[in-house]
Design an enzyme around this catalytic site. Structure first.
Site, PDB file in Angstrom:
ATOM      1  N   LEU A   1       0.858  -1.189   0.000  1.00 14.52           N
ATOM      2  CA  LEU A   1       0.000   0.000   0.000  1.00 14.52           C
ATOM      3  C   LEU A   1       0.894   1.238   0.000  1.00 14.52           C
ATOM      4  O   LEU A   1       1.067   1.883   1.042  1.00 14.52           O
ATOM      5  CB  LEU A   1      -0.917  -0.020   1.223  1.00 14.52           C
ATOM      6  CG  LEU A   1      -1.907  -1.180   1.294  1.00 14.52           C
ATOM      7  CD1 LEU A   1      -2.794  -1.053   2.530  1.00 14.52           C
ATOM      8  CD2 LEU A   1      -2.782  -1.236   0.060  1.00 14.52           C
ATOM      9  N   HIS A   2       1.444   1.565  -1.188  1.00 13.74           N
ATOM     10  CA  HIS A   2       2.391   2.681  -1.263  1.00 13.74           C
ATOM     11  C   HIS A   2       1.760   3.987  -0.772  1.00 13.74           C
ATOM     12  O   HIS A   2       2.202   4.587   0.204  1.00 13.74           O
ATOM     13  CB  HIS A   2       2.863   2.882  -2.705  1.00 13.74           C
ATOM     14  CG  HIS A   2       3.501   1.681  -3.331  1.00 13.74           C
ATOM     15  ND1 HIS A   2       4.728   1.213  -2.941  1.00 13.74           N
ATOM     16  CD2 HIS A   2       3.094   0.858  -4.325  1.00 13.74           C
ATOM     17  CE1 HIS A   2       5.052   0.157  -3.676  1.00 13.74           C
ATOM     18  NE2 HIS A   2       4.072  -0.076  -4.516  1.00 13.74           N
ATOM     19  N   ASP A   3       0.764   4.443  -1.504  1.00 13.36           N
ATOM     20  CA  ASP A   3       0.180   5.754  -1.187  1.00 13.36           C
ATOM     21  C   ASP A   3      -0.536   5.760   0.168  1.00 13.36           C
ATOM     22  O   ASP A   3      -0.413   6.735   0.927  1.00 13.36           O
ATOM     23  CB  ASP A   3      -0.752   6.190  -2.326  1.00 13.36           C
ATOM     24  CG  ASP A   3       0.022   6.401  -3.631  1.00 13.36           C
ATOM     25  OD1 ASP A   3       1.275   6.416  -3.594  1.00 13.36           O
ATOM     26  OD2 ASP A   3      -0.617   6.561  -4.687  1.00 13.36           O
TER      27      ASP A   3
END
Ligand code: BDR
Ligand code: CA
Length: 307
Positions: A236-238
């Protein structure tokens, strides 16, 4: 609870941008003043339409302002192989009732920074073009922004090239302006975001919450095709940047000096990171390096249960 943090989310939805927006609107610590869109995962008309459609699903009337159609000095690069041709893997969403403000993203950012009188923070989860333009246009902007939390870059290797992470790779010149701006920066790069993953079971549990928002979260996150970077689950980068902006308790950080490489056939877009060399200058970045993953996953689920 202490005062909510006024924030603008600068994004390029994008599957994980969508997950980030879904979370941000249920973080009680954040007071979302606006969303700005940028060319990145897909072209600007698509990222903007996606932002509006996600806002419709969330049920928020927060102003959405479109920004740059292309990077400051180079041609656009997109990521349809990660996010699909439309940026959201063709997942059906309601058509937006609302339209964009008609303001340019950089003007919306500046006006809100003035209105918030030094308290505005930016969560930047796409290429940094809008912020680069804003800083180039408004000489006094840097001192008006309290902090930028960036999803971008990495102290270690990249995901587009051996050196560069996507958001920085797309517009290194804009990123260079931001990293030299003097604004306090917190960098949630691949170092931490590849550790901020959800397993398939955890994702199913979120979808099983049953709301349209939880189902959308599951849909956009399970489309993730980054198995080669993160075999354990969907990174979950962002969302990692949003959760860090809302409270840093579950994250580990290190102060360091960071600059963006704007030349070099192999190194363009690298976030050159100095944590301990003899040459190290005054640190300009809080680099987020680790997260308590179990707590992260629990927090994501708890926030999504607020819909
Ligand atoms: C970043 O690149 C984009 O594809 C994602 O939305 C995220 O912001 C990860 O490298
Ligand atoms: Ca993004």
């Amino acid at each position: 609870m202490s005062e909510r943090i006024p924030v603008i989310i600068d994004c390029d939805p994008g599957c994980d941008d969508t997950a980030a927006l879904l979370l941000a609107f249920r973080c009680p610590e954040l007071d979302i003043r606006g969303i700005t869109t940028v060319s990145g995962n897909v072209a600007l008309d698509k990222t903007t339409r996606n932002a509006l459609r996600v806002c419709e699903t969330i049920g928020t009337g927060v102003p959405v302002s479109a920004g740059a159609v292309k990077p400051m000095f180079c041609e656009p690069v997109y990521a349809p192989h990660v996010h699909g041709e439309d940026g959201l893997q063709g997942i059906p969403l309601p058509e937006p009732q609302k339209q964009v403000t008609g303001k340019h993203a950089w003007d919306a950012i500046y006006q809100e920074a003035v209105a918030q009188d030094g308290k505005l923070e930016i969560i930047a989860v796409g290429p940094l073009t809008n912020l680069g333009i804003a800083l180039a246009k408004y000489n006094d902007l840097a001192k008006r922004i309290r902090r930028i939390v960036i999803m971008g870059g990495a102290a270690a290797g990249g995901n587009v090239t051996p050196c560069a992470e996507f958001n920085i790779y797309v517009d290194p010149e804009a990123a260079d302006i931001v990293f030299k701006s003097g604004i306090p920066l917190c960098v949630c790069g691949l170092d931490v975001t590849l550790k901020a993953y959800l397993t398939a079971d955890e994702l199913r549990e979120i979808g099983a919450l049953g709301t349209p928002q939880a189902k959308l979260f599951e849909a956009v996150t399970s489309q993730n095709c980054e198995k080669r970077f993160c075999p354990q689950g969907a990174p979950l980068h962002d969302p990692a940047a949003v959760l860090y902006a809302a409270g840093d308790g579950i994250f580990s950080v290190q102060r360091c000096w960071m600059r963006v490489e704007t030349s070099g056939t192999i190194t363009r877009g690298k976030t050159v990171t100095d944590c301990y060399s003899d040459a190290q200058k005054e640190p300009n970045v809080t680099l987020v390096l680790d997260v308590d993953r179990k707590k992260f996953a629990a927090r994501v689920k708890e926030i999504m249960a607020r819909y």
